[in-house]
Design a protein around this motif. Structure first.
Motif, mmCIF file in Angstrom:
data_model
loop_
_atom_site.group_PDB
_atom_site.id
_atom_site.type_symbol
_atom_site.label_atom_id
_atom_site.label_comp_id
_atom_site.label_asym_id
_atom_site.label_seq_id
_atom_site.Cartn_x
_atom_site.Cartn_y
_atom_site.Cartn_z
ATOM 1 N N LEU A 34 0.827 -1.205 0.000
ATOM 2 C CA LEU A 34 0.000 0.000 0.000
ATOM 3 C C LEU A 34 0.867 1.263 0.000
ATOM 4 C CD1 LEU A 34 -2.905 1.148 0.188
ATOM 5 C CD2 LEU A 34 -2.663 1.033 2.688
ATOM 6 N N LEU A 35 2.020 1.211 0.642
ATOM 7 C CA LEU A 35 2.893 2.376 0.727
ATOM 8 C C LEU A 35 3.467 2.782 -0.626
ATOM 9 C CD1 LEU A 35 4.818 1.496 4.019
ATOM 10 C CD2 LEU A 35 3.230 3.395 3.678
ATOM 11 N N LEU A 36 3.487 1.865 -1.590
ATOM 12 C CA LEU A 36 4.050 2.169 -2.903
ATOM 13 C C LEU A 36 3.004 2.657 -3.905
ATOM 14 C CD1 LEU A 36 6.540 -0.809 -3.338
ATOM 15 C CD2 LEU A 36 7.078 1.570 -2.785
ATOM 16 N N VAL A 37 1.744 2.664 -3.524
ATOM 17 C CA VAL A 37 0.689 3.102 -4.448
ATOM 18 C C VAL A 37 0.882 4.555 -4.906
ATOM 19 C CG1 VAL A 37 -1.795 3.525 -4.654
ATOM 20 C CG2 VAL A 37 -0.969 1.403 -3.610
ATOM 21 N N PRO A 38 1.346 5.495 -4.052
ATOM 22 C CA PRO A 38 1.519 6.882 -4.512
ATOM 23 C C PRO A 38 2.527 7.061 -5.648
ATOM 24 C CG PRO A 38 1.427 6.817 -2.119
ATOM 25 C CD PRO A 38 1.509 5.404 -2.580
ATOM 26 N N THR A 39 3.333 6.056 -5.959
ATOM 27 C CA THR A 39 4.255 6.195 -7.098
ATOM 28 C C THR A 39 3.506 6.365 -8.408
ATOM 29 O OG1 THR A 39 4.365 3.773 -7.352
ATOM 30 C CG2 THR A 39 6.042 4.823 -5.967
ATOM 31 N N ILE A 40 2.224 6.079 -8.410
ATOM 32 C CA ILE A 40 1.431 6.194 -9.630
ATOM 33 C C ILE A 40 1.374 7.638 -10.132
ATOM 34 C CG2 ILE A 40 -0.825 6.609 -8.568
ATOM 35 C CD1 ILE A 40 -1.999 4.574 -10.547
ATOM 36 N N VAL A 74 4.089 0.835 -11.982
ATOM 37 C CA VAL A 74 4.456 0.491 -10.606
ATOM 38 C C VAL A 74 3.295 0.768 -9.644
ATOM 39 C CG1 VAL A 74 6.058 0.970 -8.716
ATOM 40 C CG2 VAL A 74 6.884 0.936 -11.082
ATOM 41 N N GLY A 75 2.579 1.875 -9.843
ATOM 42 C CA GLY A 75 1.459 2.182 -8.969
ATOM 43 C C GLY A 75 0.349 1.158 -9.056
ATOM 44 N N LEU A 76 -0.022 0.767 -10.276
ATOM 45 C CA LEU A 76 -1.070 -0.242 -10.439
ATOM 46 C C LEU A 76 -0.612 -1.605 -9.916
ATOM 47 C CD1 LEU A 76 -2.453 0.701 -13.982
ATOM 48 C CD2 LEU A 76 -3.500 1.140 -11.744
ATOM 49 N N TRP A 77 0.657 -1.903 -10.103
ATOM 50 C CA TRP A 77 1.223 -3.153 -9.576
ATOM 51 C C TRP A 77 1.093 -3.185 -8.051
ATOM 52 C CZ3 TRP A 77 2.664 -7.493 -11.932
ATOM 53 C CH2 TRP A 77 3.502 -8.398 -11.274
ATOM 54 N N ASP A 91 7.810 -0.646 -21.035
ATOM 55 C CA ASP A 91 8.260 -0.320 -22.375
ATOM 56 C C ASP A 91 7.124 0.271 -23.216
ATOM 57 O OD1 ASP A 91 10.891 -0.448 -23.012
ATOM 58 O OD2 ASP A 91 10.889 -2.517 -23.712
ATOM 59 N N ARG A 92 5.877 0.031 -22.809
ATOM 60 C CA ARG A 92 4.725 0.494 -23.574
ATOM 61 C C ARG A 92 3.933 1.584 -22.863
ATOM 62 N NH1 ARG A 92 1.093 -4.217 -25.885
ATOM 63 N NH2 ARG A 92 0.300 -2.359 -26.959
ATOM 64 N N PHE A 93 3.999 1.597 -21.531
ATOM 65 C CA PHE A 93 3.219 2.562 -20.760
ATOM 66 C C PHE A 93 4.156 3.365 -19.855
ATOM 67 C CE2 PHE A 93 0.577 -1.226 -21.490
ATOM 68 C CZ PHE A 93 -0.455 -0.659 -22.242
ATOM 69 N N TRP A 94 3.607 4.430 -19.276
ATOM 70 C CA TRP A 94 4.386 5.277 -18.373
ATOM 71 C C TRP A 94 4.802 4.458 -17.159
ATOM 72 C CZ3 TRP A 94 2.573 9.398 -14.473
ATOM 73 C CH2 TRP A 94 3.622 10.291 -14.206
ATOM 74 N N LEU A 95 6.087 4.481 -16.836
ATOM 75 C CA LEU A 95 6.634 3.613 -15.800
ATOM 76 C C LEU A 95 5.971 3.815 -14.434
ATOM 77 C CD1 LEU A 95 10.379 2.706 -15.488
ATOM 78 C CD2 LEU A 95 9.023 3.124 -13.463
ATOM 79 N N PRO A 96 5.771 5.041 -13.937
ATOM 80 C CA PRO A 96 5.102 5.207 -12.635
ATOM 81 C C PRO A 96 3.696 4.605 -12.588
ATOM 82 C CG PRO A 96 6.216 7.229 -13.234
ATOM 83 C CD PRO A 96 6.266 6.345 -14.439
ATOM 84 N N THR A 97 2.964 4.684 -13.714
ATOM 85 C CA THR A 97 1.637 4.077 -13.748
ATOM 86 C C THR A 97 1.719 2.574 -13.557
ATOM 87 O OG1 THR A 97 0.848 5.806 -15.253
ATOM 88 C CG2 THR A 97 -0.432 3.777 -15.149
#
Length: 426
Positions: free
Chosen positions: A296-302, A376-379, A368-374
Motif C-alpha cells: 500500500l505504501l508504494l501506491v503513490p508512485t502512480i 508500478v502504482g497499479l502493480w 516499455d509500452r506505458f508510463w513507468l510510474p503508472t
C-alpha cells in the motif's frame, strides 16, 4: 536474547561475515550490468532482463538444494563460492559480447541455490532455537545492508568509471567468503545419511510436499512470495526510472543507486528495531497487518514523483518488509522437521527468485509500452488487494506454536546434545 549473545558465537560470526561479503559482491555486479545494458541499448526491457537473469538459475533450485543436503553444508558453501569466483572472473575479459555475459551470469548463479540453502540449514545448528529469531533478523538485515552498499557502489562505479571494477570486486568477495567459511566454521556431517537417501528427484519432491502440504509452512510461503514480487519492482526498474526522470543526466547514477538502495536500507532499520524490541508472539500476530500495508505504501508512485520521493516511499515499504520477513523466516525454520531444512529452503528460495524474475520481466515489458510510474502504482494496488485476501485465510497463532513443537520432536535422540553449551541446537 540479545544481539550481543548471538554475535558472541564465533561460528555465527563466520557464517554472518561470509554471507555479507558474498552479497555485497553480487549486488555490485548486478547494478553494474544493469546500468551497462541500459546505456548500450536504451531499452527498459533489456535492462530489466539483465537484472532478472540472475533469478533464472533458481529454476533448478529445489534439485540443487536437495543435492546439497547430501553433503556437509560447510563443503557445499566453499565449493559454490570457488566455482562462482572462476565464472565471474571470465566477465573481466575485454570485448565480451553481452549474450556471453548473460550465459556466464546464469552459470555462476547456479551456485547460489545450494550455497544459500546450506547456509540457512546451518544457522539453527550454529545458534540454537532460542537465538534463532535474532540470528535470522541479523542475517537478513545484513543482506539488505549489503544491497545498499552494493547497489550504491555498483551504480556509481559503472557511471563514473567502468563496470569491470565492480566485477573485479565481486571475484574477490567470493574468494574471501570461501576463506571465512573454511577457517571459521567447523566440520559437521551431512544431515542426510547415506542409508536415508533415495532418488534425488524423489527427495526434491518430498521438499515440495512438505512446504505446500503443511498449512503453516504453506501460509508462510504464500506471504513471502507475494511480498517479494511487489517489493522487487522498484529495484528492477530503477535504471530506467532514473534515466526517464526529470533530473539531469549527471544525477542518473545517483538516482538509480538511491532507488535501488532505499528498500534494503529500510529493511535494515525495520528488521533490527522490530525484531529486537517487539515480542515474538506479537510479531506473529502482526504479520497479516504488515503484509497489507507494505504494498500500500508504494501506491503513490502512480503520480510520478521525483526520484527522492520514490526512494522515500520505497524506504518506508522496506521498513515493513524488514519487520515482516525475518519473522516469517524464523517461524518457518522452527516449523521444519529435522532433515528437511536445505530442501525446504531450496523450494522457498527458488519460488522467491523465480517470482521476482517474473515480476521484473512483466513490469519491464509493460513499462516499455506505458508510463513507468503508472505501471508500478497499479502493480502496488494489485499487491495490496492480494495481501488482503491472504490475511483473511491466515492461520491462528496457536497453529504456529503446534507446528514448532512437532518440528522440535522430530530431532533424533542421537542428535540431541547433552551439554549446556549445545543444548539449544536443533
Amino acid at each position: 536474547m540479545t544481539f550481543r549473545e548471538v554475535f558472541g558465537l564465533p561460528e555465527f560470526r563466520a557464517l554472518f561475515s561470509s554471507g555479507v561479503v558474498d552479497q555485497i559482491g553480487d549486488y555490485l555486479s548486478r547494478a553494474a550490468v544493469t546500468a551497462l545494458v541500459y546505456q548500450q541499448s536504451q531499452s527498459v526491457l533489456l535492462s530489466a532482463t539483465s537484472f532478472a537473469i540472475s533469478y533464472l538459475p533458481w529454476l533448478f533450485g529445489p534439485l540443487l538444494s536437495a543435492l546439497a543436503e547430501r553433503y556437509p553444508h560447510r563443503r557445499v558453501m566453499i565449493t559454490s563460492d570457488l566455482c562462482r569466483m572462476v565464472l565471474i572472473s571470465l566477465l573481466l575479459l575485454p570485448g565480451l559480447p553481452v549474450p556471453v555475459m548473460f550465459v556466464l551470469l546464469f552459470l555462476s548463479g547456479l551456485g547460489a541455490p545450494p550455497s544459500r540453502s546450506a547456509r540457512s540449514a546451518m544457522l539453527p545448528l550454529v545458534v540454537g532455537r532460542d537465538r534463532l529469531a535474532l540470528a535470522v533478523a541479523s542475517t537478513q538485515t545484513s543482506g539488505q545492508a549489503a544491497q545498499v552498499i552494493g547497489y550504491l557502489a555498483g551504480a556509481t562505479l559503472s557511471v563514473a568509471l567502468t563496470p569491470r571494477i565492480a566485477l573485479g570486486l565481486d571475484v574477490l568477495t567470493f574468494a574471501l567468503s570461501a576463506a571465512i567459511v573454511a577457517f571459521g566454521i567447523r566440520r559437521r556431517p551431512a544431515e542426510s545419511a547415506g542409508a536415508e537417501r533415495t532418488h534425488l528427484l524423489q527427495e526434491t519432491f518430498e521438499g515440495f510436499r512438505l512446504v505446500f502440504g503443511d498449512q503453516v509452512l504453506r501460509s508462510i510461503t504464500i506471504v513471502v512470495y507475494t511480498v517479494t514480487i511487489f517489493a522487487i519492482v522498484p529495484e528492477g526498474l530503477a535504471a530506467a526510472w532514473a534515466a526517464e526522470g526529470t533530473s539531469g543526466p549527471d544525477s542518473h547514477g545517483l538516482d538509480q543507486g538511491m532507488i535501488m538502495a532505499a528498500g534494503p536500507l529500510g529493511f535494515v532499520i525495520g528488521g533490527i528495531l522490530f525484531n529486537r524490541f517487539v515480542p515474538a508472539a506479537r510479531r506473529v500476530r502482526l504479520i497479516p497487518l504488515l503484509a497489507v500495508i507494505a504494498p500500500l505504501l508504494l501506491v503513490p508512485t502512480i503520480t510520478g514523483p521525483p526520484a527522492p520521493i520514490v526512494a522515500l516511499l520505497v524506504l518506508l515499504a522496506g521498513l515493513l518488509h524488514g519487520s515482516l520477513l525475518p519473522t516469517l523466516n524464523a517461524t518457518f525454520v522452527l516449523a521444519l522437521p529435522h532433515g528437511f531444512r536445505a530442501r525446504a529452503f531450496g523450494v522457498v528460495n527458488s519460488g522467491i527468485q523465480l517470482s521476482q524474475f517474473g515480476a521484473v520481466m512483466l513490469t519491464g515489458m509493460l513499462a516499455d509500452r506505458f508510463w513507468l510510474p503508472t505501471v508500478v502504482g497499479l502493480w502496488s494496488i494489485g499487491g495490496t488487494l492480494a495481501m488482503l485476501l491472504v490475511a483473511i485465510f491466515w492461520p491462528r497463532p496457536v497453529a504456529f506454536a503446534e507446528a514448532a513443537e512437532r518440528a522440535s520432536a522430530s530431532v533424533p535422540s542421537a542428535r540431541q546434545p547433552t551439554t549446556s553449551v549445545t543444548s539449544e541446537q536443533a
